[in-house]
Design an enzyme around this catalytic site. Sequence first.
Site, PDB file in Angstrom:
ATOM      1  CE1 TYR A 438      94.140   5.251  23.696  1.00  0.00           C
ATOM      2  CE2 TYR A 438      94.873   3.128  23.987  1.00  0.00           C
ATOM      3  CZ  TYR A 438      94.861   4.194  24.333  1.00  0.00           C
ATOM      4  OH  TYR A 438      95.391   4.461  25.402  1.00  0.00           O
ATOM      5  CD  GLU A 439      97.308   2.960  18.468  1.00  0.00           C
ATOM      6  OE1 GLU A 439      97.307   2.582  17.363  1.00  0.00           O
ATOM      7  OE2 GLU A 439      97.074   4.226  18.760  1.00  0.00           O
ATOM      8  N   GLY A 440      93.199  -0.624  17.602  1.00  0.00           N
ATOM      9  CA  GLY A 440      92.538  -2.005  16.927  1.00  0.00           C
ATOM     10  C   GLY A 440      92.039  -2.505  17.973  1.00  0.00           C
TER      11      GLY A 440
END
Length: 598
Positions: A438-440
């Site tokens: 998550y978050e890239g």
Amino acid sequence: MPYQTPVKDMQFLLNHAANFDAVRETGAFEDLSPDLVEAVLTEAGKLADNVFAPLNWDSDQNGARLENGQVYTTPGFKEAYQQYVEGGWNALGFSSEFGGQDMPQTLALMVFEALCAGCLSLAMGFSLTTGAAKALFASGTDEQKKLFLPKLVSGEWAGTMNLSEPQAGSDLANIKCKAEPVGDGCYKIKGTKIWISYGDHDLTENICHLVLARLPDAPEGTRGISMFLVPKYRVDEDGNVGERNDVTIVSIEEKLGQHGSPTCVMSYGEHDECFGTLVGKEHEGLKNMFVMMNAARIDVGTQGYAVGERSFQKAAEYAHDRPQGREYGVKSGPAIPIVQHPDVRRNLMTMKALTDAGRAIGYASIVAYDVAHHSSDEETRRAAKEREELLTPLSKAFPTERVMEVTNLGIQIHGGMGFVEETGAAQFFRDSRISAIYEGTTGIQAIDLVGRKLGMGAGKLAYDFIEEAEALAAALSGSGHDGLGSIGENLQTALSGLKETTRFMVAAMAEDPETGLTGATPYLDQFGYVAGGYYLARSAFAAAGLAASGEDEPYHQGRIDVARFYAENLLPRATGLIPSVIAGKGTLPSADSQLFSA
């Protein structure tokens, strides 16, 4: 032995790896004395160790649940959260204009680290609230700031980030959520969002959702995205909480780990009565959201080394307590603690060194952020901003990739007992697995590094870093100190390899991007290993001087030992990645290859 926040290690790396003096030298903060920093971290450690840490196991076994449209968190979460808010911890890094404490983001991040190590499932939600506040600081209207920021800063209200949708995933160009203007600056929101961390819970009176959506006349792609503030409960002009907005929790995800953290599927406007307000300008939502996303990337990296530390402490305790086997060649006599076996100590040192390397990169990244935002000197701000830009993908990807190795080794040290849940060793692996996603994802961070960061001045950001690290490597190599000399020599070898692949990558991204992108993730890994080696080398250089002066010699020798182990055992991985970086697209079959067929 219960978990203990490693305040001494945190301070040492802050001062001697990440150069916290650079933040002090901005003059933007009244008091950042070592005594103050130690006091803040010690008190945060008490909250983490005594209140959060005891909840960690129960959060895994008795996670969040959805009942009648309301999410309820693990028993004990609400009380722990209230202690967090009442202690003013959420407000630490914010402006006093909205109730903050005017402290640097560096210190706020270190407190977040301590709490994540205590109980990740609870503390990870704090990142969404502080991130939402940062986004409103940057792009909110005066009215939004007045109504929402004081409650977000204090933590009395929570925030979320609503990006992904079922058909979009990480490709935000494909989001379909709609926003229709209805007058007086108000918009009707309609659509579904997925993977919304802490999308609903019982910790706060209200939840402020930042939602990406499209206006009726929006162009296609990411240029047509706007950002909206959609509260769970509507707020009147005096800041009072009113009736429930048309925001529905469809479900909470069944996850591999972090069972105490509710990850929600959200439905906006099922009854055509969901209202929000525009944040920033129309069609600039993704740009405005990046304030929150970049903050979240650094926070997620912090989660990596926080859980790595907790896993290391538990494995070290087990290794001292577990008798098994005898010294090599000894045929009889009592069993010895497994910590006496070289392979176990090697595993422990790998856990410790990787965790400290990730922590040092994370601290260096947030120190650069603070200097870039607070220095009065334009050139200092520019250089710090460039270093922050370079380190952000590293500080997100390196700790989150390495924590999987660290927590896996924690299971290995426990042996068969690590594979059964009762020891708790496996929870650390399961809880941290999402951090590289998550978050890239790591692949997205790699694209950011080779596409955007290397593209700034044809590799200037990377070359500046390499030049700085080469100067240290030369000083270490010529120091006459056995440990430092070895660190310097290994660092120089790794830097030479990184310079080679950086030249290759800059040229590839300009001439044949597919070749560059093929090697992007190995390059990111290589850079991460080198950055970790550089910052640990800085700490070792300082430790040698302190040890020579007679100041706590055993501790400072230990800091040299960690850096030397990393340089001799882990840093060579960076050089080993060179062939993968430069192999090029010819090593990959085409997308329609039968190798990829179902």
